[in-house]
Design an enzyme around this catalytic site. Structure first.
Site, mmCIF file in Angstrom:
data_model
loop_
_atom_site.group_PDB
_atom_site.id
_atom_site.type_symbol
_atom_site.label_atom_id
_atom_site.label_comp_id
_atom_site.label_asym_id
_atom_site.label_seq_id
_atom_site.Cartn_x
_atom_site.Cartn_y
_atom_site.Cartn_z
ATOM 1 N N ARG A 1 0.888 -1.315 -0.141
ATOM 2 C CA ARG A 1 0.012 0.041 0.002
ATOM 3 C C ARG A 1 0.803 1.135 0.055
ATOM 4 O O ARG A 1 0.561 2.142 -0.633
ATOM 5 C CB ARG A 1 -0.925 0.185 1.161
ATOM 6 C CG ARG A 1 -1.846 1.394 1.430
ATOM 7 C CD ARG A 1 -2.988 1.141 2.294
ATOM 8 N NE ARG A 1 -2.892 0.406 3.237
ATOM 9 C CZ ARG A 1 -2.262 0.630 4.566
ATOM 10 N NH1 ARG A 1 -1.752 1.878 4.603
ATOM 11 N NH2 ARG A 1 -2.287 0.013 5.420
ATOM 12 N N TYR B 1 -17.167 16.709 -14.581
ATOM 13 C CA TYR B 1 -17.643 15.286 -14.680
ATOM 14 C C TYR B 1 -18.629 14.920 -13.499
ATOM 15 O O TYR B 1 -18.595 15.560 -12.311
ATOM 16 C CB TYR B 1 -16.333 14.492 -14.561
ATOM 17 C CG TYR B 1 -16.920 12.944 -14.165
ATOM 18 C CD1 TYR B 1 -17.607 12.123 -14.988
ATOM 19 C CD2 TYR B 1 -16.417 12.308 -12.863
ATOM 20 C CE1 TYR B 1 -17.880 10.739 -14.665
ATOM 21 C CE2 TYR B 1 -16.542 11.238 -12.643
ATOM 22 C CZ TYR B 1 -17.494 10.199 -13.521
ATOM 23 O OH TYR B 1 -17.827 9.036 -13.256
ATOM 24 N N ASP C 1 -8.367 18.726 -14.467
ATOM 25 C CA ASP C 1 -8.612 17.395 -14.914
ATOM 26 C C ASP C 1 -8.608 17.280 -16.443
ATOM 27 O O ASP C 1 -9.138 17.688 -17.152
ATOM 28 C CB ASP C 1 -10.234 16.885 -14.523
ATOM 29 C CG ASP C 1 -10.530 15.586 -14.805
ATOM 30 O OD1 ASP C 1 -9.820 14.994 -15.641
ATOM 31 O OD2 ASP C 1 -11.437 14.977 -14.112
ATOM 32 N N LYS D 1 -9.190 5.865 -18.624
ATOM 33 C CA LYS D 1 -9.766 6.268 -20.166
ATOM 34 C C LYS D 1 -8.580 6.490 -21.049
ATOM 35 O O LYS D 1 -8.002 5.192 -21.517
ATOM 36 C CB LYS D 1 -10.234 7.728 -19.876
ATOM 37 C CG LYS D 1 -11.366 7.889 -18.774
ATOM 38 C CD LYS D 1 -12.563 7.054 -19.034
ATOM 39 C CE LYS D 1 -13.648 6.879 -17.834
ATOM 40 N NZ LYS D 1 -13.413 7.592 -16.699
HETATM 41 C C1 PLP Z 1 -13.382 13.681 -16.808
HETATM 42 C C2 PLP Z 1 -13.465 12.724 -15.695
HETATM 43 N N1 PLP Z 1 -12.749 12.813 -14.483
HETATM 44 C C3 PLP Z 1 -12.701 11.666 -13.712
HETATM 45 C C4 PLP Z 1 -13.437 10.510 -13.721
HETATM 46 C C5 PLP Z 1 -13.521 9.620 -12.629
HETATM 47 O O1 PLP Z 1 -12.874 8.602 -12.995
HETATM 48 P P1 PLP Z 1 -12.737 6.966 -12.444
HETATM 49 O O2 PLP Z 1 -14.012 6.571 -13.260
HETATM 50 O O3 PLP Z 1 -11.635 6.440 -12.880
HETATM 51 O O4 PLP Z 1 -13.044 7.294 -11.010
HETATM 52 C C6 PLP Z 1 -14.113 10.450 -15.074
HETATM 53 C C7 PLP Z 1 -14.919 9.133 -15.314
HETATM 54 O O5 PLP Z 1 -15.556 9.110 -16.238
HETATM 55 C C8 PLP Z 1 -14.087 11.659 -15.936
HETATM 56 O O6 PLP Z 1 -14.699 11.384 -17.069
#
Ligand code: PLP
Length: 417
Positions: free
Chosen positions: A68, A120, A191, A216
């Site tokens: 961890r 998001y 992000d 992604k």
């Molecule tokens: C722009 C964006 N940020 C963060 C996230 C969150 O990521 P995760 O699904 O890996 O927790 C997503 C998920 O779709 C996203 O599209």
């Protein structure tokens, strides 16, 4: 766990990572990828052991004690992310949402955050339902560059940007926001999930932290859930490393290995997905069945000048959205009629996906707020993969025709309109 206070500093620009000597493709393939020193294996082995032997109390044989806290596969992946995001440090988390949570957890109760509105959906949920329970308040702004000065409070500690935003693909001038934020000692988080480090490096535009849903583009094969954060500041590194271990939302060694393997082809995938997305955006723009198209790579995009300034080679990325004529029904029918695009949430994989954000990824956001941010019921979000571009365009055109015919037939059945 006590919340930790952000330093009250008149911002000094933190020491930055040195400019990379090699180009993106070379770094993607080689950064954090040492040959195994024992066997010479060119591809690192997966270190599944959760614990590491010690020769005496507190004297581990190598660098690791307990997985961890640190693990060779995670460290190698983190080194690669740091190199690709031009950062001194990077940390990996068990999901993009866990990366967000760790950053928000580093704020003291009473802190204030300013975020773009069409963030998001899961980030919006965390801000409004979890961070607020810990005494962190978030103000959402649809025009952050314009409104930031008026929204600042003495307790403001973070600005949260997604550029492009999800799912309306609007852009933020990171440099413009960072220069105001830094005058007040406020950190800027970007992000960068939608573009990946190949197309945009937010730290180069003044951001302090860049976050990714590795799930992604970085992993790129829709088979790993992971997140990452990268930054230059040693103080941030100390705080976030502490929280990474203390909260424990860390990825497995196997997932780090898989995501690292995916990352090695990021530049090839990002270029191909962008090329496909531009072709599809142009096809959609010229269709009579489409009301409007959101794609940063199109000259018609309201902030195309930011694309040109902030993205590598003016690339628009693999994501786009569009409003279809015929409302929610037509949007849903379009997604069911595509043959190559799969109707599914998520994005950034080698395969193309479609979804209706108002009923799927963004359904949790109250309608009024959703529509104010441009997320109408007839909005379709498209994640372009790396299939043959001609096939993708043909698939979009045939699905548009079928969705339009369905609308006409239902219109006739329902007496018109
Ligand atoms: C722009 C964006 N940020 C963060 C996230 C969150 O990521 P995760 O699904 O890996 O927790 C997503 C998920 O779709 C996203 O599209």
């Amino acid at each position: 766990m006590p919340a930790m206070t952000l330093p009250d500093h008149s911002i000094e620009t933190p020491p930055r990572a040195p400019s990379p000597v090699h180009g993106f493709g070379t770094l993607a393939v080689h950064a954090g990828s040492p040959h195994d020193p024992v066997t010479g294996a060119v591809i690192e082995p997966i270190s599944l052991s959760t614990t590491y032997a010690q020769t005496a109390v507190g004297q581990p044989v190598g660098l690791y004690e307990y997985t961890r806290s640190s693990n060779p596969n995670r460290e190698n992946f983190e080194a690669a992310i740091a190199a690709l995001e031009h950062a001194k440090h990077a940390l990996a988390f068990s999901s993009g949402s866990a990366a967000t949570a760790n950053i928000l957890q580093s704020l003291a109760a009473g802190s204030h955050v300013i975020s773009i509105s069409d963030v998001y959906g899961g980030t919006h949920r965390y801000f409004t339902k979890v961070a607020s329970a810990h005494g962190v308040q978030v103000t959402f702004s649809p025009h952050i560059e314009r409104d930031i000065s008026g929204l600042l409070k003495p307790e403001t500690k973070l600005i949260w940007i997604e550029s492009p935003s999800n799912p309306t693909l609007s852009l933020v001038d990171i440099r413009a926001v960072a220069s105001i934020a830094h005058q007040h000692g406020i950190l800027v988080v970007v992000d960068n999930t939608f573009l990946s480090p190949y197309i945009q490096n937010p730290l180069d535009h003044g951001a302090d932290i860049v976050v990714h849903s590795v799930t992604k583009y970085i992993n790129g094969h829709s088979d790993v859930l992971m997140g990452a954060a990268a930054y230059n500041s040693p103080e941030l590194h100390e705080r976030l490393t502490f929280l990474q271990n203390a909260i424990g939302a860390v990825p497995s060694a196997f997932d780090c290995w898989l995501a690292h393997r995916g990352l090695k082809t990021l530049h090839l995938r990002a270029r191909e997905a962008s090329k496909n997305a531009l072709n599809i955006a142009q096809t959609l723009e010229s269709s009579p069945h489409v009301l409007s198209v959101n794609y940063p790579g199109l000259p018609s995009h309201a902030q195309h000048h930011i694309t040109v300034k902030q993205h590598r080679d003016g690339l628009g990325g693999g994501m786009l959205s569009f409003r279809i004529r015929g409302g929610k029904e037509a949007a849903e029918r379009f997604c069911q009629e595509t043959k190559i695009f799969t109707l599914a949430e998520s994005l950034g994989g080698v395969e193309s996906l479609v979804e209706v954000p108002g009923s799927m990824t963004h359904a949790g956001i109250p309608r009024e707020q959703r529509e104010a941010a441009g997320v109408w019921d007839d909005l379709v979000r498209v994640s372009c993969g790396i299939e043959d571009g001609v096939d993708l365009c043909k698939d979009v055109m045939q699905a548009l025709e079928k969705a339009a015919v369905g609308v006409k037939m239902n219109g006739a059945k329902n007496g018109g309109n």
